[in-house]
Motif scaffolding. Structure first.
Motif, PDB file in Angstrom:
ATOM      1  N   ASN A 156       0.823  -1.210   0.000  1.00  0.00           N
ATOM      2  CA  ASN A 156       0.000   0.000   0.000  1.00  0.00           C
ATOM      3  C   ASN A 156       0.859   1.264   0.000  1.00  0.00           C
ATOM      4  OD1 ASN A 156      -2.350  -1.515   0.059  1.00  0.00           O
ATOM      5  ND2 ASN A 156      -2.480  -1.508   2.274  1.00  0.00           N
ATOM      6  N   GLU A 157       1.900   1.262   0.817  1.00  0.00           N
ATOM      7  CA  GLU A 157       2.797   2.420   0.851  1.00  0.00           C
ATOM      8  C   GLU A 157       3.442   2.636  -0.514  1.00  0.00           C
ATOM      9  OE1 GLU A 157       4.081   1.648   5.526  1.00  0.00           O
ATOM     10  OE2 GLU A 157       5.459   1.176   3.892  1.00  0.00           O
ATOM     11  N   PHE A 158       3.857   1.545  -1.148  1.00  0.00           N
ATOM     12  CA  PHE A 158       4.494   1.644  -2.456  1.00  0.00           C
ATOM     13  C   PHE A 158       3.543   2.275  -3.474  1.00  0.00           C
ATOM     14  CE2 PHE A 158       5.654   0.210  -6.663  1.00  0.00           C
ATOM     15  CZ  PHE A 158       7.039   0.326  -6.682  1.00  0.00           C
ATOM     16  N   LYS A 159       2.294   1.822  -3.495  1.00  0.00           N
ATOM     17  CA  LYS A 159       1.338   2.318  -4.488  1.00  0.00           C
ATOM     18  C   LYS A 159       0.982   3.787  -4.250  1.00  0.00           C
ATOM     19  CE  LYS A 159      -0.463  -2.311  -5.206  1.00  0.00           C
ATOM     20  NZ  LYS A 159      -1.524  -3.280  -4.836  1.00  0.00           N
ATOM     21  N   VAL A 160       0.875   4.182  -2.979  1.00  0.00           N
ATOM     22  CA  VAL A 160       0.617   5.598  -2.686  1.00  0.00           C
ATOM     23  C   VAL A 160       1.794   6.450  -3.152  1.00  0.00           C
ATOM     24  CG1 VAL A 160       0.365   7.283  -0.818  1.00  0.00           C
ATOM     25  CG2 VAL A 160      -0.992   5.178  -0.791  1.00  0.00           C
ATOM     26  N   LEU A 161       3.014   6.025  -2.821  1.00  0.00           N
ATOM     27  CA  LEU A 161       4.191   6.794  -3.216  1.00  0.00           C
ATOM     28  C   LEU A 161       4.338   6.817  -4.737  1.00  0.00           C
ATOM     29  CD1 LEU A 161       6.645   8.423  -2.371  1.00  0.00           C
ATOM     30  CD2 LEU A 161       7.934   6.275  -2.186  1.00  0.00           C
ATOM     31  N   MET A 162       4.063   5.703  -5.396  1.00  0.00           N
ATOM     32  CA  MET A 162       4.146   5.645  -6.848  1.00  0.00           C
ATOM     33  C   MET A 162       3.203   6.667  -7.480  1.00  0.00           C
ATOM     34  SD  MET A 162       3.548   2.398  -9.418  1.00  0.00           S
ATOM     35  CE  MET A 162       1.819   2.200  -8.980  1.00  0.00           C
ATOM     36  N   THR A 163       1.997   6.783  -6.927  1.00  0.00           N
ATOM     37  CA  THR A 163       1.012   7.731  -7.456  1.00  0.00           C
ATOM     38  C   THR A 163       1.480   9.165  -7.256  1.00  0.00           C
ATOM     39  OG1 THR A 163      -0.720   6.133  -6.930  1.00  0.00           O
ATOM     40  CG2 THR A 163      -1.420   8.384  -7.373  1.00  0.00           C
ATOM     41  N   LEU A 164       2.085   9.461  -6.103  1.00  0.00           N
ATOM     42  CA  LEU A 164       2.595  10.806  -5.846  1.00  0.00           C
ATOM     43  C   LEU A 164       3.784  11.131  -6.748  1.00  0.00           C
ATOM     44  CD1 LEU A 164       2.413  10.757  -1.941  1.00  0.00           C
ATOM     45  CD2 LEU A 164       1.007  12.180  -3.453  1.00  0.00           C
ATOM     46  N   ILE A 165       4.675  10.155  -6.936  1.00  0.00           N
ATOM     47  CA  ILE A 165       5.858  10.373  -7.763  1.00  0.00           C
ATOM     48  C   ILE A 165       5.481  10.597  -9.222  1.00  0.00           C
ATOM     49  CG2 ILE A 165       7.824   9.104  -8.772  1.00  0.00           C
ATOM     50  CD1 ILE A 165       8.521   8.139  -6.017  1.00  0.00           C
ATOM     51  N   ALA A 166       4.395   9.971  -9.662  1.00  0.00           N
ATOM     52  CA  ALA A 166       3.972  10.111 -11.062  1.00  0.00           C
ATOM     53  C   ALA A 166       3.562  11.541 -11.391  1.00  0.00           C
ATOM     54  CB  ALA A 166       2.822   9.154 -11.363  1.00  0.00           C
ATOM     55  N   GLN A 167       3.150  12.314 -10.357  1.00  0.00           N
ATOM     56  CA  GLN A 167       2.725  13.701 -10.588  1.00  0.00           C
ATOM     57  C   GLN A 167       3.309  14.600  -9.497  1.00  0.00           C
ATOM     58  OE1 GLN A 167      -1.405  14.255 -12.185  1.00  0.00           O
ATOM     59  NE2 GLN A 167      -1.695  12.183 -11.417  1.00  0.00           N
ATOM     60  N   PRO A 168       4.624  14.789  -9.502  1.00  0.00           N
ATOM     61  CA  PRO A 168       5.256  15.594  -8.457  1.00  0.00           C
ATOM     62  C   PRO A 168       4.755  17.034  -8.476  1.00  0.00           C
ATOM     63  CG  PRO A 168       6.782  15.164 -10.268  1.00  0.00           C
ATOM     64  CD  PRO A 168       5.582  14.307 -10.509  1.00  0.00           C
ATOM     65  N   GLY A 169       4.559  17.569  -7.272  1.00  0.00           N
ATOM     66  CA  GLY A 169       4.102  18.948  -7.141  1.00  0.00           C
ATOM     67  C   GLY A 169       2.613  19.131  -7.285  1.00  0.00           C
ATOM     68  N   LYS A 170       1.887  18.086  -7.665  1.00  0.00           N
ATOM     69  CA  LYS A 170       0.438  18.189  -7.854  1.00  0.00           C
ATOM     70  C   LYS A 170      -0.277  17.617  -6.640  1.00  0.00           C
ATOM     71  CE  LYS A 170      -3.370  16.917 -10.919  1.00  0.00           C
ATOM     72  NZ  LYS A 170      -3.765  16.262 -12.194  1.00  0.00           N
ATOM     73  N   THR A 171      -1.301  18.335  -6.153  1.00  0.00           N
ATOM     74  CA  THR A 171      -2.095  17.846  -5.034  1.00  0.00           C
ATOM     75  C   THR A 171      -3.034  16.749  -5.525  1.00  0.00           C
ATOM     76  OG1 THR A 171      -2.033  19.993  -3.908  1.00  0.00           O
ATOM     77  CG2 THR A 171      -3.769  18.444  -3.259  1.00  0.00           C
ATOM     78  N   LEU A 172      -2.930  15.584  -4.910  1.00  0.00           N
ATOM     79  CA  LEU A 172      -3.781  14.453  -5.255  1.00  0.00           C
ATOM     80  C   LEU A 172      -4.785  14.231  -4.135  1.00  0.00           C
ATOM     81  CD1 LEU A 172      -1.121  11.984  -6.719  1.00  0.00           C
ATOM     82  CD2 LEU A 172      -2.499  13.700  -7.906  1.00  0.00           C
ATOM     83  N   GLY A 173      -6.040  14.104  -4.498  1.00  0.00           N
ATOM     84  CA  GLY A 173      -7.107  13.991  -3.520  1.00  0.00           C
ATOM     85  C   GLY A 173      -7.091  12.687  -2.745  1.00  0.00           C
ATOM     86  N   PHE A 174      -7.814  12.700  -1.615  1.00  0.00           N
ATOM     87  CA  PHE A 174      -7.880  11.513  -0.773  1.00  0.00           C
ATOM     88  C   PHE A 174      -8.422  10.311  -1.552  1.00  0.00           C
ATOM     89  CE2 PHE A 174      -8.566  15.153   2.183  1.00  0.00           C
ATOM     90  CZ  PHE A 174      -7.396  15.024   2.921  1.00  0.00           C
ATOM     91  N   ASP A 175      -9.503  10.528  -2.310  1.00  0.00           N
ATOM     92  CA  ASP A 175     -10.104   9.421  -3.042  1.00  0.00           C
ATOM     93  C   ASP A 175      -9.136   8.841  -4.058  1.00  0.00           C
ATOM     94  OD1 ASP A 175     -12.346   9.866  -1.577  1.00  0.00           O
ATOM     95  OD2 ASP A 175     -13.581  10.629  -3.220  1.00  0.00           O
ATOM     96  N   ARG A 176      -8.393   9.699  -4.729  1.00  0.00           N
ATOM     97  CA  ARG A 176      -7.428   9.226  -5.732  1.00  0.00           C
ATOM     98  C   ARG A 176      -6.378   8.333  -5.087  1.00  0.00           C
ATOM     99  NH1 ARG A 176      -4.634  11.339 -10.211  1.00  0.00           N
ATOM    100  NH2 ARG A 176      -3.189   9.729 -10.929  1.00  0.00           N
ATOM    101  N   LEU A 177      -5.880   8.723  -3.930  1.00  0.00           N
ATOM    102  CA  LEU A 177      -4.830   7.949  -3.251  1.00  0.00           C
ATOM    103  C   LEU A 177      -5.393   6.678  -2.630  1.00  0.00           C
ATOM    104  CD1 LEU A 177      -2.851  10.915  -1.695  1.00  0.00           C
ATOM    105  CD2 LEU A 177      -2.130   9.456  -3.600  1.00  0.00           C
ATOM    106  N   LEU A 178      -6.637   6.729  -2.150  1.00  0.00           N
ATOM    107  CA  LEU A 178      -7.267   5.513  -1.629  1.00  0.00           C
ATOM    108  C   LEU A 178      -7.494   4.499  -2.740  1.00  0.00           C
ATOM    109  CD1 LEU A 178      -9.821   7.032   0.898  1.00  0.00           C
ATOM    110  CD2 LEU A 178      -8.024   5.376   1.444  1.00  0.00           C
ATOM    111  N   LEU A 179      -7.883   4.971  -3.906  1.00  0.00           N
ATOM    112  CA  LEU A 179      -8.054   4.069  -5.049  1.00  0.00           C
ATOM    113  C   LEU A 179      -6.717   3.463  -5.462  1.00  0.00           C
ATOM    114  CD1 LEU A 179     -10.609   6.031  -7.263  1.00  0.00           C
ATOM    115  CD2 LEU A 179     -10.959   3.781  -6.238  1.00  0.00           C
ATOM    116  N   ALA A 180      -5.662   4.267  -5.417  1.00  0.00           N
ATOM    117  CA  ALA A 180      -4.339   3.777  -5.798  1.00  0.00           C
ATOM    118  C   ALA A 180      -3.832   2.726  -4.813  1.00  0.00           C
ATOM    119  CB  ALA A 180      -3.349   4.941  -5.875  1.00  0.00           C
ATOM    120  N   GLY A 181      -3.995   2.996  -3.527  1.00  0.00           N
ATOM    121  CA  GLY A 181      -3.437   2.108  -2.515  1.00  0.00           C
ATOM    122  C   GLY A 181      -4.301   0.925  -2.149  1.00  0.00           C
ATOM    123  N   TRP A 182      -5.644   1.129  -2.199  1.00  0.00           N
ATOM    124  CA  TRP A 182      -6.545   0.074  -1.722  1.00  0.00           C
ATOM    125  C   TRP A 182      -7.654  -0.273  -2.713  1.00  0.00           C
ATOM    126  CZ3 TRP A 182      -4.341   3.881   1.132  1.00  0.00           C
ATOM    127  CH2 TRP A 182      -3.579   3.494   2.242  1.00  0.00           C
TER     128      TRP A 182
END
Length: 229
Positions: A156-182
């Protein structure tokens, strides 16, 4: 562990629940070993490290929460906690023990099996190394390198970080990160689950390279973003 069929250790002191869980996992191609106590699981792990552990919280002797902490202190094996308690404090306790998922009884067996399958799969969309500033994600899907320092991560940590790294500097919403990780943005207590995962992720990054954990910024009421120096 085998290359073809992932091995899962299932721990529950109720024979009927063991039967339900193992049958559900068999439908998704898992092989399994069953245990009636956390102590028996711990002995088995000295000989074989599984691909996944499904662990009941309410066990005689050592509790599932305590055993989860012990497992995570020595391995990166994903852990799903099962419990009859649905209070938010119990879910938070499970996540603070570094559990990768938390399912409240009664549950649908197919849901458990699909969540288990998700945890043993490698990220399918990471075919090559992903790099952003000092961060380099390992294509194997279990760690990140920060200026060549290796940091082990849970799935889960890997997938959240991967999603953040894919769009550095951009604010990603809670739902987007929950979908990525879980793969679920509507789970009860989802934001607290994400908050706990990000807290653990920051701590791991900061412990490896001072200052790196601060790169994950909380954007109040919106989500998180990764600031690359």
């Amino acid at each position: 562990m085998t290359a073809t069929a992932p091995l899962v250790f299932v721990v529950d002191d109720e024979p009927a629940m063991l039967d339900i869980v193992t049958f559900a996992l068999e439908t998704q191609g898992f092989t399994h070993q069953s245990f009636r106590s956390a102590e028996a699981l711990w002995v088995a792990m000295h000989h074989t490290v599984p691909d996944l552990i499904v662990l009941d919280v309410m066990l005689p002797g050592v509790s599932g929460i305590t055993m989860c902490r012990r497992i995570k202190s020595t391995t990166q094996v994903p852990v799903i906690l099962l419990t009859a308690k649905g209070e938010s404090s119990d879910r938070i306790a499970g996540l603070e023990a570094d559990a990768d998922d938390y399912i409240v009884k009664p549950f649908h067996p197919r849901e458990l099996a699909l969540r288990a399958l998700r945890l043993v799969r490698r990220p399918s969309d990471l075919s090559q190394t992903m790099v952003a500033g000092p961060y380099e994600l390992d294509p194997a899907g279990d760690c990140v390198y920060i200026s060549s320092v290796r940091v082990l991560l849970t799935p889960n940590e890997f997938k959240v970080l991967m999603t953040l790294i894919a769009q550095p500097g951009k604010t990603l919403g809670f739902d987007r990160l929950l979908l990525a990780g879980w793969r679920d943005a509507d789970r009860m207590g989802g934001r607290q689950m994400l908050k706990t995962a990000v807290y653990r992720l920051r701590h791991k990054l900061e412990s490896a390279v001072p200052g790196s954990g601060e790169a994950i910024e909380s954007v109040r009421g919106s989500g998180y973003r990764l600031n690359i120096p």
